[in-house]
Design an enzyme around this catalytic site. Structure first.
Site, PDB file in Angstrom:
ATOM      1  N   GLU A  96      18.052 -58.176 -50.244  1.00 20.30           N
ATOM      2  CA  GLU A  96      18.738 -59.449 -50.440  1.00 20.30           C
ATOM      3  C   GLU A  96      19.498 -59.488 -51.757  1.00 20.30           C
ATOM      4  OE1 GLU A  96      14.801 -61.751 -48.791  1.00 20.30           O
ATOM      5  OE2 GLU A  96      15.835 -62.515 -50.551  1.00 20.30           O
ATOM      6  N   CYS A 109      22.488 -62.017 -58.340  1.00 21.46           N
ATOM      7  CA  CYS A 109      21.106 -61.555 -58.489  1.00 21.46           C
ATOM      8  C   CYS A 109      20.886 -60.408 -57.507  1.00 21.46           C
ATOM      9  CB  CYS A 109      20.189 -62.738 -58.173  1.00 21.46           C
ATOM     10  SG  CYS A 109      18.455 -62.291 -58.124  1.00 21.46           S
ATOM     11  N   CYS A 116       8.028 -54.193 -52.981  1.00 27.80           N
ATOM     12  CA  CYS A 116       7.546 -54.093 -54.365  1.00 27.80           C
ATOM     13  C   CYS A 116       6.063 -53.748 -54.360  1.00 27.80           C
ATOM     14  CB  CYS A 116       7.782 -55.436 -55.055  1.00 27.80           C
ATOM     15  SG  CYS A 116       7.368 -55.429 -56.808  1.00 27.80           S
ATOM     16  N   CYS A 120       2.303 -59.457 -57.336  1.00 27.57           N
ATOM     17  CA  CYS A 120       2.205 -60.816 -57.890  1.00 27.57           C
ATOM     18  C   CYS A 120       1.899 -61.783 -56.739  1.00 27.57           C
ATOM     19  CB  CYS A 120       3.501 -61.217 -58.592  1.00 27.57           C
ATOM     20  SG  CYS A 120       3.932 -60.134 -59.960  1.00 27.57           S
ATOM     21  N   CYS A 123       4.663 -64.166 -55.073  1.00 30.95           N
ATOM     22  CA  CYS A 123       5.985 -63.598 -54.770  1.00 30.95           C
ATOM     23  C   CYS A 123       6.061 -63.041 -53.353  1.00 30.95           C
ATOM     24  CB  CYS A 123       6.297 -62.504 -55.784  1.00 30.95           C
ATOM     25  SG  CYS A 123       7.919 -61.776 -55.559  1.00 30.95           S
ATOM     26  N   SER A 218       8.513 -61.650 -67.089  1.00 34.99           N
ATOM     27  CA  SER A 218       7.836 -62.634 -66.255  1.00 34.99           C
ATOM     28  C   SER A 218       6.422 -62.802 -66.781  1.00 34.99           C
ATOM     29  CB  SER A 218       7.808 -62.135 -64.804  1.00 34.99           C
ATOM     30  OG  SER A 218       9.128 -61.960 -64.367  1.00 34.99           O
ATOM     31  N   ASN A 294       8.468 -71.511 -56.266  1.00 37.20           N
ATOM     32  CA  ASN A 294       9.048 -71.694 -54.941  1.00 37.20           C
ATOM     33  C   ASN A 294       7.952 -71.512 -53.907  1.00 37.20           C
ATOM     34  OD1 ASN A 294      11.760 -71.918 -53.748  1.00 37.20           O
ATOM     35  ND2 ASN A 294      12.297 -70.642 -55.511  1.00 37.20           N
ATOM     36  N   CYS A 336      13.321 -64.783 -54.184  1.00 38.56           N
ATOM     37  CA  CYS A 336      13.438 -63.396 -53.759  1.00 38.56           C
ATOM     38  C   CYS A 336      12.431 -63.009 -52.680  1.00 38.56           C
ATOM     39  CB  CYS A 336      13.340 -62.461 -54.950  1.00 38.56           C
ATOM     40  SG  CYS A 336      11.961 -62.824 -56.014  1.00 38.56           S
TER      41      CYS A 336
END
Ligand code: SAH
Length: 345
Positions: A96, A109, A116, A120, A123, A218, A294, A336
């Site tokens: 994305e 972005c 990943c 986290c 996420c 972060s 989010n 993301c």
């Protein structure tokens, strides 16, 4: 030559391209023209390179391919000018990219990995795990494809999409070199932000390179045990080691660090959390960027604007330098990893 046997020309640095051309029996000054077409003019085919002979264009086409990412979904926000792209890579993986408009200019972005490894808990990018690193051309190609499609030149670039940039270190560094090369795009690295969850040895390596980028870290909690719960990377490089590397980064580069902090109701927004942030960061030249977390489908974490504003006030009353990030593209799942998850399920 079959397309998949060709060389990925958009991943090459200027010097690599120059050597490849000399190997083909070409004069090295051709590099300048070709590199400019690729990185200054976002060319997608050799046939566009009008100042190069037809014979050389054909030979280039036989040997190289120009990465041109395929847009499989495009979501445009009805609330603001945010556009989110879902790209399909040559091996069928998806990533994305988000294009945003701010009052001070346009921003893109980009993703740096497919999936990943960092885990986290808040996420979406990490839920299905890690698939692979992106190549230089797949990172740079997101910018060029989004610019071609939207007609908007990106003034600033943030590496805050899917993936951990410091876990794809070599390609990310080559990407920064290719992007900022004066003979191509000449992107100012002052307007490029690299975001990391806190891989300490890589932060130190980056500091030594003095690239002039903005480093975002972060943080999401200043309490060591809490941070380990929500960010497993903290079990490898704890908060004190991280902050020491951040202080050294600022000393070496003269650049202030931006700390990202996604406010999660009842998890990291108490008075104690504010005090912990204050004692961790006071006296450091830095900036704290609060983001309302989010919500993602797989988790129950929540946030609200007023709670974030209350937390922001607590921090600024203590003398910390804090802003609340505007949320753009909220109606199109701009956080993301969310679009890729939806598409692949
Ligand atoms: N891996 C890098 C960059 C990618 S994430 C990093 O960790 O910094 C970009 C930013 O979005 C990070 O600060 C990340 O912690 C944050 N983020 C991820 N999921 C989020 C969510 N659900 N709500 C708010 N911020 C989130």
């Amino acid at each position: 030559m079959q397309d998949d046997k060709k060389i990925d020309i958009l991943s090459m640095t200027y010097d690599e391209l120059s050597s490849a051309l000399v190997e083909m029996g070409e004069k090295s000054f051709r590099t300048k023209q070709i590199f400019k077409w690729l990185h200054g003019r976002n060319a997608v085919s050799f046939s566009q390179m009008s100042d190069i002979s037809a014979d050389l264009r054909n030979r280039l086409d036989e040997r190289f391919y120009i990465q041109d990412l395929k847009i499989v979904r495009k979501l445009s926000s009805k609330k603001d000018d945010t556009i989110k792209y879902l790209f399909e890579l040559r091996d069928g993986e998806h990533i994305e990219t988000v294009s945003m408009v701010y009052h001070h200019g346009n921003s893109i972005c980009v993703s740096t990995q497919v999936g990943c490894k960092m885990g986290c808990t808040f996420c979406a990018s990490t839920i299905a795990g890690y698939r692979r690193d992106l190549t230089v051309s797949e990172i740079v190609g997101q910018i060029y494809a989004a610019e071609r499609e939207s007609g908007r030149h990106a003034d600033s670039i943030v590496l805050m999409g899917i993936g951990e940039p410091m876990d794809n270190f070599d390609n990310v560094v080559s990407f920064l070199k290719v992007l900022s090369d004066e003979r191509g795009r000449g992107q100012s690295l002052r307007h490029v932000s690299v975001s990391t969850c806190g891989i300490v040895p890589r932060i130190r390596e980056l500091a030594d390179m003095k690239l002039g980028i903005t480093l975002s870290v972060s943080l999401h909690s200043a309490v060591d045990t809490r941070r380990s719960e929500i960010m497993p990377v903290n079990r490898r490089y704890d908060i004190h080691e991280l902050i020491k590397a951040c202080r050294d980064y600022t000393d070496k580069t003269g650049r202030r660090i931006s700390f990202e902090y996604a406010v999660i109701r009842g998890v990291n927004d108490s008075d104690d959390d504010a005090k912990a942030l204050h004692s961790l960061l006071s006296g450091m030249i830095c900036h704290i960027n609060l983001i309302p977390v989010n919500p993602i489908k797989e988790r129950t974490y929540r946030s609200d604007r007023s709670g974030v504003n209350v937390f922001a006030k607590k921090l600024s009353d203590m003398g910390l330098n804090v802003t609340v990030r505007r949320t753009l593209g909220a109606d199109i799942d701009a956080a993301c990893g969310q679009l890729r998850r939806k598409y692949e399920i």
